[in-house]
Design a protein around this motif. Structure first.
Motif, PDB file in Angstrom:
ATOM      1  N   MET A   1       1.086  -1.427  -0.335  1.00 44.06           N
ATOM      2  CA  MET A   1       0.128   0.195   0.155  1.00 44.06           C
ATOM      3  C   MET A   1       1.225   1.149   0.055  1.00 44.06           C
ATOM      4  O   MET A   1       1.949   1.347   0.753  1.00 44.06           O
ATOM      5  N   THR A   2       0.404   2.424  -0.808  1.00 49.42           N
ATOM      6  CA  THR A   2       1.063   3.422  -0.757  1.00 49.42           C
ATOM      7  C   THR A   2       0.839   4.559  -0.074  1.00 49.42           C
ATOM      8  O   THR A   2      -0.642   4.429   0.489  1.00 49.42           O
ATOM      9  N   LEU A   3       0.922   5.745   0.276  1.00 55.70           N
ATOM     10  CA  LEU A   3       0.899   6.691   1.129  1.00 55.70           C
ATOM     11  C   LEU A   3      -0.899   7.188   0.533  1.00 55.70           C
ATOM     12  O   LEU A   3      -1.685   7.406   0.933  1.00 55.70           O
ATOM     13  N   ASN A   4      -0.563   6.793  -0.933  1.00 60.23           N
ATOM     14  CA  ASN A   4      -1.846   8.091  -2.158  1.00 60.23           C
ATOM     15  C   ASN A   4      -2.349   6.303  -1.297  1.00 60.23           C
ATOM     16  O   ASN A   4      -4.096   7.673  -1.265  1.00 60.23           O
ATOM     17  N   ASP A   5      -2.758   5.314  -1.559  1.00 60.22           N
ATOM     18  CA  ASP A   5      -3.820   4.141  -1.519  1.00 60.22           C
ATOM     19  C   ASP A   5      -4.341   4.826  -0.220  1.00 60.22           C
ATOM     20  O   ASP A   5      -5.528   4.607   0.168  1.00 60.22           O
ATOM     21  N   LEU A   6      -3.256   4.736   0.603  1.00 59.07           N
ATOM     22  CA  LEU A   6      -4.020   5.250   2.090  1.00 59.07           C
ATOM     23  C   LEU A   6      -5.277   5.766   2.803  1.00 59.07           C
ATOM     24  O   LEU A   6      -6.192   6.068   3.055  1.00 59.07           O
ATOM     25  N   LEU A   7      -4.397   7.216   2.035  1.00 56.91           N
ATOM     26  CA  LEU A   7      -5.025   8.669   1.699  1.00 56.91           C
ATOM     27  C   LEU A   7      -6.485   7.796   0.978  1.00 56.91           C
ATOM     28  O   LEU A   7      -7.935   9.127   1.065  1.00 56.91           O
TER      29      LEU A   7
END
Length: 159
Positions: A1-7
Motif C-alpha cells: 500500500m502506498t501513502l496515496n492508497d491509504l489517503l
C-alpha cells in the motif's frame, strides 16, 4: 500500500473520527505523534552478492501518552502536506515504524482502515525479515541458488 492508497481509503471515512493504529499487541497510545514521513532510496546487496535498489516511503509514529487520538482529517492533512513538499513520497510502498512505549523500533505494513463504532481502525501488520535470493529461487526455480552458487544447498549457509 502506498501513502496515496491509504489517503484514498481515509477520504471515504469520517474526517472527524479518531484514527487508531492497531498492532497485534493492541492500539498505539492515544496522543501519538507523526514524527516523520521519509522517502528512502535503498541500494542493497544480498547474501548472494546481487545488488538491487528501490524506493520506499516510511511513516514514523511516536507512541502517545494520552490526549486523544488524532482525527482522520488531521492525519490526512499532515500526510498530504508532507507529500507536497517531498516529491514521490506518496507513490511508493509505505512502511510504518513504531516502537511500543517508544522502545524497540519495529516495522509494520499498513492494512485497509475500517470504521468501527465511530473510530477508524488502521491495522498494522508486523514485518518480518526475509532472504530475497531464497524468495527468488522459490518463484523462479530454474535460477541460480543463493549466495551466488548454482547448488541447491541451504540458502546463505556458511561453508
Amino acid at each position: 500500500m502506498t501513502l496515496n492508497d491509504l489517503l484514498e481509503f481515509l477520504d471515504a471515512l469520517p474526517q472527524e473520527a479518531p484514527l487508531v493504529f492497531n498492532t497485534d499487541a493492541g492500539p498505539i497510545g492515544d496522543g501519538y505523534h507523526v514524527t516523520e514521513l521519509k522517502l528512502l532510496r535503498v541500494d542493497s546487496i544480498d547474501c548472494g552478492a546481487r545488488r538491487s535498489n528501490w524506493v520506499e516511503s516510511v511513516l514514523q509514529l511516536l507512541d502517545g501518552e494520552g490526549g486523544g487520538h488524532m482525527s482522520v482529517g488531521k492525519f490526512s492533512a499532515i500526510a498530504r502536506q508532507s507529500s507536497r513538499h517531498l516529491g514521490g513520497l506518496a507513490d511508493h510502498d509505505l512502511q510504518v515504524e513504531f516502537a511500543p512505549r517508544n522502545k524497540g523500533l519495529r516495522v509494520f505494513q499498513p492494512m485497509i482502515p475500517e470504521l468501527l463504532d465511530g473510530t477508524v481502525s488502521l491495522p498494522l501488520k508486523e514485518g518480518r525479515a526475509h532472504c530475497k535470493p531464497a524468495l527468488e529461487r522459490v518463484s523462479n526455480p530454474g535460477k541460480a541458488g543463493c549466495c551466488g552458487g548454482g547448488t541447491e544447498g541451504a540458502c546463505c549457509s556458511a561453508a
